[in-house]
Design a protein around this motif. Structure first.
Motif, PDB file in Angstrom:
ATOM      1  N   GLY A   1       0.808  -1.216   0.000  1.00  0.00           N
ATOM      2  CA  GLY A   1       0.000   0.000   0.000  1.00  0.00           C
ATOM      3  C   GLY A   1       0.838   1.260   0.000  1.00  0.00           C
ATOM      4  O   GLY A   1       0.516   2.239  -0.684  1.00  0.00           O
ATOM      5  N   ARG A   2       1.920   1.239   0.764  1.00  0.00           N
ATOM      6  CA  ARG A   2       2.787   2.417   0.822  1.00  0.00           C
ATOM      7  C   ARG A   2       3.504   2.645  -0.501  1.00  0.00           C
ATOM      8  O   ARG A   2       3.662   3.794  -0.944  1.00  0.00           O
ATOM      9  CB  ARG A   2       3.826   2.270   1.944  1.00  0.00           C
ATOM     10  CG  ARG A   2       4.865   3.392   1.987  1.00  0.00           C
ATOM     11  CD  ARG A   2       4.233   4.729   2.359  1.00  0.00           C
ATOM     12  NE  ARG A   2       5.136   5.857   2.197  1.00  0.00           N
ATOM     13  CZ  ARG A   2       5.232   6.626   1.113  1.00  0.00           C
ATOM     14  NH1 ARG A   2       4.465   6.385   0.050  1.00  0.00           N
ATOM     15  NH2 ARG A   2       6.060   7.639   1.070  1.00  0.00           N
ATOM     16  N   PHE A   3       3.931   1.579  -1.163  1.00  0.00           N
ATOM     17  CA  PHE A   3       4.611   1.775  -2.445  1.00  0.00           C
ATOM     18  C   PHE A   3       3.634   2.284  -3.497  1.00  0.00           C
ATOM     19  O   PHE A   3       4.004   3.120  -4.333  1.00  0.00           O
ATOM     20  CB  PHE A   3       5.286   0.488  -2.921  1.00  0.00           C
ATOM     21  CG  PHE A   3       6.163   0.695  -4.123  1.00  0.00           C
ATOM     22  CD1 PHE A   3       7.340   1.414  -4.018  1.00  0.00           C
ATOM     23  CD2 PHE A   3       5.793   0.210  -5.366  1.00  0.00           C
ATOM     24  CE1 PHE A   3       8.151   1.643  -5.131  1.00  0.00           C
ATOM     25  CE2 PHE A   3       6.586   0.415  -6.482  1.00  0.00           C
ATOM     26  CZ  PHE A   3       7.768   1.141  -6.361  1.00  0.00           C
ATOM     27  N   ALA A   4       2.400   1.812  -3.461  1.00  0.00           N
ATOM     28  CA  ALA A   4       1.399   2.340  -4.391  1.00  0.00           C
ATOM     29  C   ALA A   4       1.209   3.841  -4.172  1.00  0.00           C
ATOM     30  O   ALA A   4       1.109   4.612  -5.139  1.00  0.00           O
ATOM     31  CB  ALA A   4       0.080   1.595  -4.212  1.00  0.00           C
ATOM     32  N   ARG A   5       1.186   4.280  -2.918  1.00  0.00           N
ATOM     33  CA  ARG A   5       1.079   5.717  -2.636  1.00  0.00           C
ATOM     34  C   ARG A   5       2.311   6.456  -3.143  1.00  0.00           C
ATOM     35  O   ARG A   5       2.217   7.573  -3.662  1.00  0.00           O
ATOM     36  CB  ARG A   5       0.900   5.959  -1.139  1.00  0.00           C
ATOM     37  CG  ARG A   5      -0.458   5.530  -0.615  1.00  0.00           C
ATOM     38  CD  ARG A   5      -0.733   6.081   0.772  1.00  0.00           C
ATOM     39  NE  ARG A   5       0.221   5.628   1.778  1.00  0.00           N
ATOM     40  CZ  ARG A   5       0.122   4.477   2.439  1.00  0.00           C
ATOM     41  NH1 ARG A   5      -0.896   3.643   2.197  1.00  0.00           N
ATOM     42  NH2 ARG A   5       1.010   4.139   3.339  1.00  0.00           N
ATOM     43  N   ARG A   6       3.475   5.833  -2.999  1.00  0.00           N
ATOM     44  CA  ARG A   6       4.716   6.461  -3.476  1.00  0.00           C
ATOM     45  C   ARG A   6       4.639   6.695  -4.992  1.00  0.00           C
ATOM     46  O   ARG A   6       5.095   7.729  -5.494  1.00  0.00           O
ATOM     47  CB  ARG A   6       5.916   5.566  -3.134  1.00  0.00           C
ATOM     48  CG  ARG A   6       7.266   6.234  -3.359  1.00  0.00           C
ATOM     49  CD  ARG A   6       8.410   5.241  -3.207  1.00  0.00           C
ATOM     50  NE  ARG A   6       8.619   4.785  -1.860  1.00  0.00           N
ATOM     51  CZ  ARG A   6       9.377   5.426  -0.954  1.00  0.00           C
ATOM     52  NH1 ARG A   6       9.984   6.556  -1.275  1.00  0.00           N
ATOM     53  NH2 ARG A   6       9.541   4.922   0.258  1.00  0.00           N
ATOM     54  N   LEU A   7       4.076   5.741  -5.711  1.00  0.00           N
ATOM     55  CA  LEU A   7       3.921   5.897  -7.159  1.00  0.00           C
ATOM     56  C   LEU A   7       3.001   7.073  -7.483  1.00  0.00           C
ATOM     57  O   LEU A   7       3.290   7.871  -8.382  1.00  0.00           O
ATOM     58  CB  LEU A   7       3.369   4.612  -7.766  1.00  0.00           C
ATOM     59  CG  LEU A   7       4.333   3.420  -7.826  1.00  0.00           C
ATOM     60  CD1 LEU A   7       3.571   2.146  -8.187  1.00  0.00           C
ATOM     61  CD2 LEU A   7       5.448   3.660  -8.824  1.00  0.00           C
ATOM     62  N   ARG A   8       1.908   7.183  -6.758  1.00  0.00           N
ATOM     63  CA  ARG A   8       0.995   8.312  -7.001  1.00  0.00           C
ATOM     64  C   ARG A   8       1.670   9.635  -6.683  1.00  0.00           C
ATOM     65  O   ARG A   8       1.514  10.622  -7.413  1.00  0.00           O
ATOM     66  CB  ARG A   8      -0.272   8.135  -6.165  1.00  0.00           C
ATOM     67  CG  ARG A   8      -1.120   6.932  -6.582  1.00  0.00           C
ATOM     68  CD  ARG A   8      -2.426   6.868  -5.826  1.00  0.00           C
ATOM     69  NE  ARG A   8      -3.115   5.604  -6.111  1.00  0.00           N
ATOM     70  CZ  ARG A   8      -3.082   4.549  -5.310  1.00  0.00           C
ATOM     71  NH1 ARG A   8      -2.416   4.601  -4.155  1.00  0.00           N
ATOM     72  NH2 ARG A   8      -3.714   3.439  -5.649  1.00  0.00           N
ATOM     73  N   GLU A   9       2.417   9.665  -5.578  1.00  0.00           N
ATOM     74  CA  GLU A   9       3.111  10.893  -5.193  1.00  0.00           C
ATOM     75  C   GLU A   9       4.177  11.276  -6.216  1.00  0.00           C
ATOM     76  O   GLU A   9       4.532  12.459  -6.346  1.00  0.00           O
ATOM     77  CB  GLU A   9       3.742  10.719  -3.809  1.00  0.00           C
ATOM     78  CG  GLU A   9       2.701  10.647  -2.685  1.00  0.00           C
ATOM     79  CD  GLU A   9       3.258  10.060  -1.397  1.00  0.00           C
ATOM     80  OE1 GLU A   9       4.476   9.739  -1.352  1.00  0.00           O
ATOM     81  OE2 GLU A   9       2.478   9.910  -0.441  1.00  0.00           O
ATOM     82  N   ALA A  10       4.688  10.289  -6.951  1.00  0.00           N
ATOM     83  CA  ALA A  10       5.690  10.557  -7.987  1.00  0.00           C
ATOM     84  C   ALA A  10       5.053  11.020  -9.292  1.00  0.00           C
ATOM     85  O   ALA A  10       5.766  11.258 -10.272  1.00  0.00           O
ATOM     86  CB  ALA A  10       6.526   9.302  -8.232  1.00  0.00           C
ATOM     87  N   GLY A  11       3.724  11.130  -9.318  1.00  0.00           N
ATOM     88  CA  GLY A  11       3.052  11.654 -10.500  1.00  0.00           C
ATOM     89  C   GLY A  11       2.475  10.616 -11.431  1.00  0.00           C
ATOM     90  O   GLY A  11       2.036  10.955 -12.541  1.00  0.00           O
ATOM     91  N   PHE A  12       2.447   9.361 -11.005  1.00  0.00           N
ATOM     92  CA  PHE A  12       1.850   8.317 -11.838  1.00  0.00           C
ATOM     93  C   PHE A  12       0.350   8.222 -11.548  1.00  0.00           C
ATOM     94  O   PHE A  12      -0.117   8.555 -10.467  1.00  0.00           O
ATOM     95  CB  PHE A  12       2.521   6.967 -11.576  1.00  0.00           C
ATOM     96  CG  PHE A  12       3.928   6.888 -12.099  1.00  0.00           C
ATOM     97  CD1 PHE A  12       4.180   6.528 -13.410  1.00  0.00           C
ATOM     98  CD2 PHE A  12       5.010   7.185 -11.266  1.00  0.00           C
ATOM     99  CE1 PHE A  12       5.476   6.463 -13.897  1.00  0.00           C
ATOM    100  CE2 PHE A  12       6.305   7.120 -11.752  1.00  0.00           C
ATOM    101  CZ  PHE A  12       6.545   6.764 -13.061  1.00  0.00           C
ATOM    102  N   GLU A  13      -0.384   7.732 -12.538  1.00  0.00           N
ATOM    103  CA  GLU A  13      -1.822   7.554 -12.386  1.00  0.00           C
ATOM    104  C   GLU A  13      -2.191   6.110 -12.706  1.00  0.00           C
ATOM    105  O   GLU A  13      -1.345   5.314 -13.124  1.00  0.00           O
ATOM    106  CB  GLU A  13      -2.582   8.523 -13.295  1.00  0.00           C
ATOM    107  CG  GLU A  13      -2.343   8.286 -14.777  1.00  0.00           C
ATOM    108  CD  GLU A  13      -3.134   9.239 -15.666  1.00  0.00           C
ATOM    109  OE1 GLU A  13      -3.630  10.255 -15.141  1.00  0.00           O
ATOM    110  OE2 GLU A  13      -3.245   8.965 -16.872  1.00  0.00           O
TER     111      GLU A  13
END
Length: 243
Positions: free
Chosen positions: A200-212
């Motif tokens: 879950g945290r890595f998925a949030r990291r991806l979103r925070e990096a600008g991925f959708e």
């Protein structure tokens, strides 16, 4: 022990490269899971006309998975370990596969330039010193609308999954690796997973990096709750402009 990083980790992989394929072959589903993650990129057809970046290719298992799923794509496969890369490059490959020796953090210096239609990274992000900087670099290498696939040991957060991971590492993987002289690398393996992001945290990291369109998808078998495929997309130009 402290985690291995940068040149110390590359040197450990250099040493382990001679027996790496033998050890991973003992992991049920290892190659099938990589192919499943490659399919989850959802790229069209056989990859005709597509440029793919295999980031952290190791001895070429992830490259082979991409080649199996997308045989017509052009693949640039990169790794920081010269020993692992030599093993990968020595295997028989059809045309369209290029191997480059470079850390994930210094791709431009090695001449690796986008845009790529997709980036695939297997067992990479928990091993880099700054995963956010690496994600930013990956995003910059993707074309607008390009896809990212991450195949990674990222625990679900349930105690039972951490217990299974520890049992497998300490009961099987580490004793075998120690006999081969690679104990430090596989002790790093255990610790790097328990200290890395949960899924879950890595998925949030991806979103925070600008991925959708970020999804975290479990893999079957004993690795359920331990290994996940993460799929994401760089926004297209109109979406980026709107931001």
């Amino acid at each position: 022990m402290t985690l291995l990083r940068d040149e110390h980790l590359a040197a450990a992989f250099d040493h382990a490269s001679r027996s790496y394929d033998t050890l991973v072959a003992a992991n049920p589903g290892y190659h099938a899971h990589l192919r499943r993650s490659a399919r989850r990129l959802g790229l069209p057809g056989h990859g005709q006309g597509l440029r793919l970046l295999d980031l952290g290719c190791g001895t070429g298992a992830s490259t082979a998975a991409l080649r199996s799923v997308l045989p017509a794509a052009d693949i640039t496969a990169v790794d920081a370990s010269a020993g692992m890369l030599r093993r990968a490059a020595a295997k028989p490959w059809a045309s369209g596969v290029t191997f480059v020796h470079a850390p994930a953090e210094r791709l431009a210096e090695a001449g690796v330039r986008g845009p790529f239609d997709a980036v695939f990274a297997a067992y990479l992000f928990r091993n880099v010193t700054d995963p956010d900087a690496t994600l930013a670099a990956v995003r910059g290498l993707l074309r607008p609308g390009g896809r990212l696939g991450v195949h990674e040991y990222a625990l679900s957060g349930r105690r039972g999954d951490r217990a299974v991971w520890t049992l497998v590492c300490r009961g099987m993987v580490q004793p075998a690796a120690t006999l081969l002289g690679d104990g430090p690398l596989y002790r790093h393996l255990w610790r790097s997973v328990v200290e890395f992001d949960t899924a879950g945290r890595f998925a949030r990291r991806l979103r925070e990096a600008g991925f959708e369109q970020v999804r975290a998808l479990p893999l079957p078998g004993w690795q359920t709750g331990i290994t996940h495929t993460f799929v994401a997309r760089r926004p297209d130009e109109r979406t980026e402009e709107a931001r």
